[in-house]
Each structure stands twice: as C-alpha cells, then as structure tokens.
Design a protein around this motif. Structure first.
Motif, PDB file in Angstrom:
ATOM      1  N   LEU A  51       5.290 -18.227  36.475  1.00  0.00           N
ATOM      2  CA  LEU A  51       4.679 -19.014  37.418  1.00  0.00           C
ATOM      3  C   LEU A  51       5.734 -20.131  38.134  1.00  0.00           C
ATOM      4  CD1 LEU A  51       1.223 -19.048  36.418  1.00  0.00           C
ATOM      5  CD2 LEU A  51       1.846 -17.457  37.999  1.00  0.00           C
ATOM      6  N   ALA A  52       6.692 -19.684  38.989  1.00  0.00           N
ATOM      7  CA  ALA A  52       7.617 -20.833  39.457  1.00  0.00           C
ATOM      8  C   ALA A  52       6.909 -21.897  40.261  1.00  0.00           C
ATOM      9  CB  ALA A  52       8.565 -19.956  40.033  1.00  0.00           C
ATOM     10  N   ALA A  53       5.654 -21.698  40.744  1.00  0.00           N
ATOM     11  CA  ALA A  53       4.936 -22.727  41.420  1.00  0.00           C
ATOM     12  C   ALA A  53       4.846 -23.878  40.529  1.00  0.00           C
ATOM     13  CB  ALA A  53       3.666 -22.252  41.911  1.00  0.00           C
ATOM     14  N   ILE A  54       4.876 -23.734  39.264  1.00  0.00           N
ATOM     15  CA  ILE A  54       4.604 -24.893  38.455  1.00  0.00           C
ATOM     16  C   ILE A  54       5.571 -25.922  38.665  1.00  0.00           C
ATOM     17  CG2 ILE A  54       4.719 -25.618  35.876  1.00  0.00           C
ATOM     18  CD1 ILE A  54       3.527 -23.024  35.053  1.00  0.00           C
ATOM     19  N   ASP A  55       6.935 -25.635  39.034  1.00  0.00           N
ATOM     20  CA  ASP A  55       7.956 -26.331  39.259  1.00  0.00           C
ATOM     21  C   ASP A  55       7.565 -27.452  40.242  1.00  0.00           C
ATOM     22  OD1 ASP A  55      10.887 -27.285  39.092  1.00  0.00           O
ATOM     23  OD2 ASP A  55      10.599 -26.654  41.189  1.00  0.00           O
ATOM     24  N   GLY A  57       9.405 -26.574  32.369  1.00  0.00           N
ATOM     25  CA  GLY A  57      10.382 -25.551  32.312  1.00  0.00           C
ATOM     26  C   GLY A  57       9.929 -24.271  31.194  1.00  0.00           C
ATOM     27  N   LEU A  58       9.177 -24.772  30.186  1.00  0.00           N
ATOM     28  CA  LEU A  58       8.971 -23.857  29.232  1.00  0.00           C
ATOM     29  C   LEU A  58       7.916 -23.073  29.685  1.00  0.00           C
ATOM     30  CD1 LEU A  58       9.204 -22.938  26.332  1.00  0.00           C
ATOM     31  CD2 LEU A  58       7.384 -24.712  25.546  1.00  0.00           C
ATOM     32  N   LEU A  59       6.590 -23.532  30.449  1.00  0.00           N
ATOM     33  CA  LEU A  59       5.510 -22.835  31.002  1.00  0.00           C
ATOM     34  C   LEU A  59       6.025 -21.545  31.962  1.00  0.00           C
ATOM     35  CD1 LEU A  59       2.797 -25.828  31.472  1.00  0.00           C
ATOM     36  CD2 LEU A  59       3.256 -23.771  29.686  1.00  0.00           C
ATOM     37  N   ILE A  60       7.204 -22.194  32.829  1.00  0.00           N
ATOM     38  CA  ILE A  60       7.690 -21.229  33.670  1.00  0.00           C
ATOM     39  C   ILE A  60       8.357 -20.171  32.943  1.00  0.00           C
ATOM     40  CG2 ILE A  60       9.707 -20.936  35.468  1.00  0.00           C
ATOM     41  CD1 ILE A  60       9.277 -23.563  36.292  1.00  0.00           C
ATOM     42  N   GLN A  61       8.977 -20.337  31.890  1.00  0.00           N
ATOM     43  CA  GLN A  61       9.545 -19.250  31.097  1.00  0.00           C
ATOM     44  C   GLN A  61       8.616 -18.323  30.620  1.00  0.00           C
ATOM     45  OE1 GLN A  61      12.775 -18.896  31.895  1.00  0.00           O
ATOM     46  NE2 GLN A  61      13.498 -18.730  29.736  1.00  0.00           N
ATOM     47  N   SER A  95      14.423 -21.676  37.874  1.00  0.00           N
ATOM     48  CA  SER A  95      14.996 -21.266  36.457  1.00  0.00           C
ATOM     49  C   SER A  95      14.381 -22.328  35.317  1.00  0.00           C
ATOM     50  CB  SER A  95      16.496 -21.342  36.294  1.00  0.00           C
ATOM     51  OG  SER A  95      16.999 -21.174  34.894  1.00  0.00           O
ATOM     52  N   GLY A  96      13.437 -21.643  34.580  1.00  0.00           N
ATOM     53  CA  GLY A  96      13.004 -22.378  33.572  1.00  0.00           C
ATOM     54  C   GLY A  96      13.729 -22.927  32.598  1.00  0.00           C
ATOM     55  N   ALA A  97      14.781 -22.080  32.210  1.00  0.00           N
ATOM     56  CA  ALA A  97      15.644 -22.371  31.022  1.00  0.00           C
ATOM     57  C   ALA A  97      16.589 -23.477  31.401  1.00  0.00           C
ATOM     58  CB  ALA A  97      16.681 -21.256  30.561  1.00  0.00           C
ATOM     59  N   THR A  98      17.131 -23.713  32.579  1.00  0.00           N
ATOM     60  CA  THR A  98      18.029 -24.799  33.172  1.00  0.00           C
ATOM     61  C   THR A  98      17.152 -25.922  33.156  1.00  0.00           C
ATOM     62  OG1 THR A  98      19.433 -23.074  34.482  1.00  0.00           O
ATOM     63  CG2 THR A  98      19.575 -25.507  34.957  1.00  0.00           C
TER      64      THR A  98
END
Length: 306
Positions: A185-189, A177-181, A116-119
């Motif tokens: 691309l959740a792999a960024i995490d 998190g901003l980039l995921i939003q 979750s990018g926002a969280t």
C-alpha cells in the motif's frame, strides 16, 4: 560573560559538525526522495532541514556573543539571531504547505504506486544515525567552568532534545517503508508525509509565534512583565515609575529601561536602590541589559508641566 577564543571555538564545534552532517543528509534525502518517489522522505528531509535551521540559529547565538560592539552597532550583532529565526519560521511555513500539497496530490494520483519501501527504510535509518550522532555531540560538549565542571547552556540542551525527537520521526518513516514493503500500500507514504507535516506544524508553532513577537520587539516569552512591574512598584525605595519598556536584543537576551521616582526618605540611598533593583532584574527575571533613570520630584513636576 566574556568568552576566550578557545572557549568560543569549543562551544561552536558541535554546531559546526552537526550543521555540516545534517546539510549533507538533507541534500541526500531529497535526492533519494526523488529516486524512491517518496513524499514521506521529502517531508522528513524538510523536517531535518528544520534541525539545520535551528542549529544555525543556536550557533549564531554563540558566535554573536564573541563579536564586539561598534560605534554604529552599539548593541553588537546579537539581533542577527532574531533575523535568522524569522527566516527559519518562513521556511518552515513553506515546508508545511509544500508537504501537504505533495501528500494530497500523491493520494489522488498514480504517483504513490511507485514508492520504494526498501529505499525509504534505508535512507530513514541513516537519518536516525545522523540525528543520534549529532545529539551525542551536544551531550558531551559541555565546556568546563571555573570549577572544572562540565556545563551545558540552554541552546545545547534544546538542540539535544530536538535531535532525539527527530530521530523518532525518522523511525516512523522506517516503519512506513516497512509497511509499504509488507502490504504494497504505497498510499502509506503520502499519509506518513502528512503526519510529519502535522508534527512540524505543531512543534514549530510556539517557535514561529515567539519569533514574530521578538521581531515586533514584544516582551520575550519567559519574561513576566506584570511581575516585573509589580516588583518595581512594590520596592520600598520607589515612589512611582513610568516608561517601562522590555524588549529582546537577541533570541537569548532581554533589555529593560525604566524611569524611577524615589521616596524622599530614600533619595540618599539612590545608588543602593539602583543596584538592588538591577541585581533582582538580572537574577530573578533574567533581564541581562538593565537601564534605570532615577528622577527627582522636581524633575517629575517639570515633566508633568510639559
């Protein structure tokens, strides 16, 4: 230097507040890392945990100087800071291994799709506030010296710089998190978590190496044993020396013992030579506990025959 109880309390205050704030945040970050399925938050939690451990070690260095030596512990409790540092190092090694394991696993499984990018952004932003707030405590916590000026010891300065750097790491997690939003691309995490793992490994390695050196009674970093030996050997009153030993009493204190043989013309000035060498070792080489044994030529000859 003997600190009053009031001075010790003042010096401990930023450590106690900083440790408390960061422990609460680390626990919260671990919880939200689980909720958000974020390895980056998990890695940042371990990174902030390294702050807590570093603060605890620095705090111990302040506390133990207020504890009196006993008949059983004649040097006091100063080496507690070394024991705490060893524990810190082992936990950091475990943290780095765990971060890489979790990051690689998330890259090859479906777990990353739930990040979750926002969280991530919200929790990491809180981390920035916590780090800046704790750093500010050390920025303004100087204890007045005898002239009424504010003074900051090395532990406080190190904690201040370390906390500011960690605020930068938390900022990187916010960006992740901003980039995921934006990209989905959740792999960024997972990638960011491993970057944090690299940051922890690189920044912690000098401390880990130094800690294990201290644990083995090695010459502490910052003490040039060659320069110390050359100074003693070249002193005008010294004919020769032997049994030179330099070792740590704590993460901030160093001890030295040495046997000296004086020139025959300098024997009468033994006390002056002793005071001169002791003063130089303390002020120039920052060795706080100095023990020097002066031997006569007849004693040297007896030792050589044994």
């Amino acid at each position: 230097m003997i600190h009053t109880n009031q001075t010790l309390k003042m010096k401990q205050r930023p450590y106690v507040i900083g440790i408390t704030l960061n422990i609460v945040f680390v626990l919260a970050e671990l919880v939200f890392a689980k909720i958000a399925h974020s390895t980056a938050l998990f890695a940042d939690a371990f990174h902030n945990l390294s702050d807590v451990l570093a603060l605890i070690i620095a705090w111990l260095a302040v506390v133990v100087f207020g504890l009196k030596a006993t008949k059983q512990h004649t040097y006091g409790w100063h080496n507690m800071s070394i024991l705490a540092s060893i524990f810190n190092s082992l936990l950091l090694i475990f943290a780095v291994v765990t971060i890489f394991y979790e990051g690689i696993r998330d890259l090859i499984t479906a777990n990353v799709s739930h990040a979750s990018g926002a969280t991530i952004m919200i929790v990491a932003a809180v981390g920035i506030v916590i780090n800046f707030s704790t750093a500010f405590l050390f920025r303004v916590s100087g204890v007045p010296d005898e002239h009424g000026h504010q003074s900051h010891d090395l532990n406080e300065k190190t904690a201040y710089v370390h906390l500011l750097a960690d605020a930068g790491v938390s900022l990187g997690v916010v960006v992740a998190g901003l980039l995921i939003q934006w990209t989905g691309l959740a792999a960024i995490d997972a990638i960011v978590s491993m970057i944090i793992g690299v940051v922890i490994a690189v920044t912690s390695w000098p401390m880990v190496k130094s800690t294990f050196n201290l644990a083995l009674n090695g010459v502490p970093d910052g003490i040039d044993e060659v320069a110390v030996a050359e100074y003693i050997a070249n002193h005008s009153g010294v004919a020769q020396f032997h049994d030179l030993h330099i070792w740590p009493l704590s993460t901030t204190e160093t001890a030295l013992t040495v046997h000296l043989s004086l020139n025959s013309t300098s024997t009468g000035d033994a006390q002056m030579i002793l005071e001169d060498i002791t003063s130089a070792l303390r002020t120039t080489f920052h060795i706080s506990h100095v023990t020097i044994q002066i031997e006569t030529s007849s004693f040297d000859q007896t030792c050589n025959q044994i």
